[in-house]
Design a protein around this motif. Structure first.
Motif, short mmCIF file in Angstrom:
data_model
loop_
_atom_site.label_atom_id
_atom_site.label_comp_id
_atom_site.label_asym_id
_atom_site.label_seq_id
_atom_site.Cartn_x
_atom_site.Cartn_y
_atom_site.Cartn_z
N LEU A 126 -30.81 1.62 62.02
CA LEU A 126 -30.65 1.18 63.41
C LEU A 126 -31.59 1.91 64.34
N LEU A 127 -31.86 3.18 64.06
CA LEU A 127 -32.71 3.98 64.94
C LEU A 127 -34.15 3.48 64.97
N ARG A 128 -34.56 2.75 63.94
CA ARG A 128 -35.91 2.18 63.92
C ARG A 128 -36.11 1.19 65.06
N TYR A 129 -35.03 0.60 65.52
CA TYR A 129 -35.12 -0.46 66.54
C TYR A 129 -34.84 0.06 67.95
N LEU A 130 -34.69 1.35 68.06
CA LEU A 130 -34.44 1.99 69.35
C LEU A 130 -35.76 2.51 69.92
N LYS A 131 -36.00 2.24 71.20
CA LYS A 131 -37.22 2.71 71.84
C LYS A 131 -37.21 4.24 71.93
N PRO A 132 -38.38 4.87 71.88
CA PRO A 132 -38.43 6.32 72.14
C PRO A 132 -37.82 6.62 73.51
N GLY A 133 -36.95 7.58 73.57
CA GLY A 133 -36.24 7.89 74.81
C GLY A 133 -34.96 7.10 74.98
N GLY A 134 -34.73 6.09 74.11
CA GLY A 134 -33.51 5.30 74.16
C GLY A 134 -32.35 6.06 73.55
N GLU A 135 -31.13 5.55 73.78
CA GLU A 135 -29.93 6.24 73.32
C GLU A 135 -29.15 5.39 72.31
N VAL A 136 -28.42 6.09 71.45
CA VAL A 136 -27.59 5.44 70.44
C VAL A 136 -26.17 5.95 70.58
N GLN A 137 -25.21 5.08 70.27
CA GLN A 137 -23.79 5.42 70.36
C GLN A 137 -23.09 4.86 69.13
N ILE A 138 -22.33 5.71 68.43
CA ILE A 138 -21.58 5.24 67.27
C ILE A 138 -20.15 5.72 67.36
N TYR A 139 -19.25 4.95 66.73
CA TYR A 139 -17.85 5.35 66.61
C TYR A 139 -17.48 5.31 65.14
N LEU A 140 -16.93 6.44 64.65
CA LEU A 140 -16.54 6.55 63.26
C LEU A 140 -15.09 7.03 63.15
N TYR A 141 -14.41 6.58 62.11
CA TYR A 141 -13.06 7.09 61.84
C TYR A 141 -13.11 8.59 61.61
N TRP A 142 -12.07 9.26 62.08
CA TRP A 142 -12.03 10.70 61.84
C TRP A 142 -11.17 11.06 60.65
N LYS A 143 -11.49 12.22 60.08
CA LYS A 143 -10.70 12.81 59.01
C LYS A 143 -9.87 13.93 59.66
N PRO A 144 -8.56 13.80 59.69
CA PRO A 144 -7.72 14.79 60.39
C PRO A 144 -7.92 16.20 59.83
N GLU A 145 -8.09 17.14 60.74
CA GLU A 145 -8.20 18.55 60.36
C GLU A 145 -7.13 19.34 61.11
N GLY A 146 -6.37 20.12 60.38
CA GLY A 146 -5.31 20.90 61.00
C GLY A 146 -4.16 20.04 61.51
N GLN A 147 -4.00 18.84 60.94
CA GLN A 147 -2.92 17.93 61.34
C GLN A 147 -2.22 17.42 60.08
N PRO A 148 -1.32 18.20 59.52
CA PRO A 148 -0.72 17.86 58.23
C PRO A 148 0.03 16.52 58.22
N VAL A 149 0.67 16.16 59.35
CA VAL A 149 1.40 14.89 59.39
C VAL A 149 0.44 13.71 59.28
N LYS A 150 -0.62 13.75 60.07
CA LYS A 150 -1.60 12.66 60.02
C LYS A 150 -2.32 12.64 58.67
N ARG A 151 -2.60 13.79 58.13
CA ARG A 151 -3.27 13.84 56.82
C ARG A 151 -2.38 13.22 55.74
N ALA A 152 -1.08 13.53 55.76
CA ALA A 152 -0.15 12.97 54.78
C ALA A 152 -0.02 11.46 54.95
N LEU A 153 0.03 11.02 56.22
CA LEU A 153 0.13 9.59 56.51
C LEU A 153 -1.08 8.83 55.97
N LEU A 154 -2.27 9.39 56.21
CA LEU A 154 -3.49 8.75 55.74
C LEU A 154 -3.59 8.77 54.22
N ALA A 155 -3.09 9.81 53.60
CA ALA A 155 -3.10 9.88 52.14
C ALA A 155 -2.24 8.76 51.56
#
Length: 335
Positions: A185-214
């Motif tokens: 995707l960065l190949r199609y971005l002009k020099p000086g242009g900006e990129v924005q992405i959203y990715l799922y997170w991996k819970p850290e220090g959150q045992p309830v969420k980690r167990a739920l996702l497991a």
């Protein structure tokens, strides 16, 4: 704007009962169906049409595209709540940032974010690999500054450095090789242009969420092999369970003074701000998408670092939002 996705040559229009765009260099032809240019290479077009692919990589791409195509055709609605979601995912860029910019929406889904980028004044090119493009075109039809194109993020039908801003929200983590797609995707971005992405997170220090996702990951081993219509049926009781177990308790407990800090850690609380049908939609997404990758904040930061982006930052938004600026040709290299 459109180029051949194989060789990047200019295209000529062919009029007729079935209009198309043709490349004089590699002799490929790309049909325009229902007003949408279908800029897919022959192998991917065949994989989507027949569910048979020349490689495992293409098969996984096609399976993912068809899964989301099923999802968005069943959940095409545009909700006013999406506007705030869009702004949250675009932090730190405010609405006025989009005015006058040429923007690439890489993986547009039902077109909800393309709609708001256009509303704020951008010229938006919205691409998706599968049948979701039909829904995106319908949802953005009233916006004369949105063009919907069926295309592959690995073989984009544009000239390099065509866009002022490139974003991909909730898409890359469903691809066979997410970081490779990001780098492309960065190949199609002009020099000086900006990129924005959203990715799922991996819970850290959150045992309830980690167990739920497991637990969810274990269930996905079965559900991703089921027909989409079956997973769709299962999405409703899953959403009901989520509301009863997490969303309703959150709504009640957040009104009790002194509990605010505690209840903000309740999983799935974000659905308190949306219609129930959004939760059903997301459960279908969660259990039917063939690929689901998750990342720590450091993982996302490493992506941005390997891309040599400046002004890089990673922020929480029920996942990780990563942003950065492509090095300008006149600027010194900084990491």
């Amino acid at each position: 704007m459109l180029r051949c996705p194989k060789c990047a040559a200019s295209l000529r229009a062919i009029d007729g009962a079935e209009p198309s765009l043709a490349c004089a260099v590699c002799q490929l032809e790309f049909p325009i169906v229902d007003g949408i240019p279908r800029m897919l290479l022959p192998a991917m077009r065949a994989a989507l049409a027949s569910k048979r692919a020349e490689s495992d990589f293409e098969k996984r791409q096609a399976d993912t595209a068809l899964s989301f195509g099923y999802e968005w055709t069943r959940f095409p609605e545009m909700y006013r709540e999406w506007e705030q979601t869009f702004l949250d995912y675009m932090q730190p860029h405010p609405a006025e940032f989009f005015q006058g910019k040429r923007v690439l929406d890489a993986g547009c889904g039902n077109g909800r974010f393309a709609y708001y980028a256009a509303k704020y004044g951008a010229e938006v090119w919205a691409i998706d690999l599968g049948p979701a493009v039909e829904v995106a075109r319908s949802n953005t039809r009233e916006m004369n500054n949105v063009e919907v194109v069926q295309a592959d993020v690995h073989y984009l039908p544009f000239a390099p450095e065509s866009f002022d801003f490139v974003y991909s929200l909730g898409v890359l983590h469903h691809l066979p090789d997410p970081e490779s797609a990001f780098q492309n995707l960065l190949r199609y971005l002009k020099p000086g242009g900006e990129v924005q992405i959203y990715l799922y997170w991996k819970p850290e220090g959150q045992p309830v969420k980690r167990a739920l996702l497991a637990g969810i990951t274990a269930v996905r081993q079965l559900t991703t092999r089921l027909p989409h219509r079956v997973v769709h049926l299962l999405a409703l009781p899953a959403a009901v369970a989520a509301f009863v177990s997490f969303v309703l308790p959150y709504k009640i407990l957040r009104m009790i003074p002194g509990l605010r800090q505690v209840v903000e850690k309740i999983p799935m609380k974000q659905y308190a701000n949306f219609p129930f049908r959004v939760c059903v939609n997301d459960q279908l997404d969660r259990f039917s998408a063939p690929i689901e990758c998750r990342y720590t904040k450091q993982d996302v930061s490493d992506w941005l670092g390997r891309a040599h982006l400046t002004e890089a930052d990673v922020m929480p938004a029920y996942g990780w939002v990563g942003t950065g600026r492509k090095i300008s040709s006149s600027s010194p290299t900084k990491k």
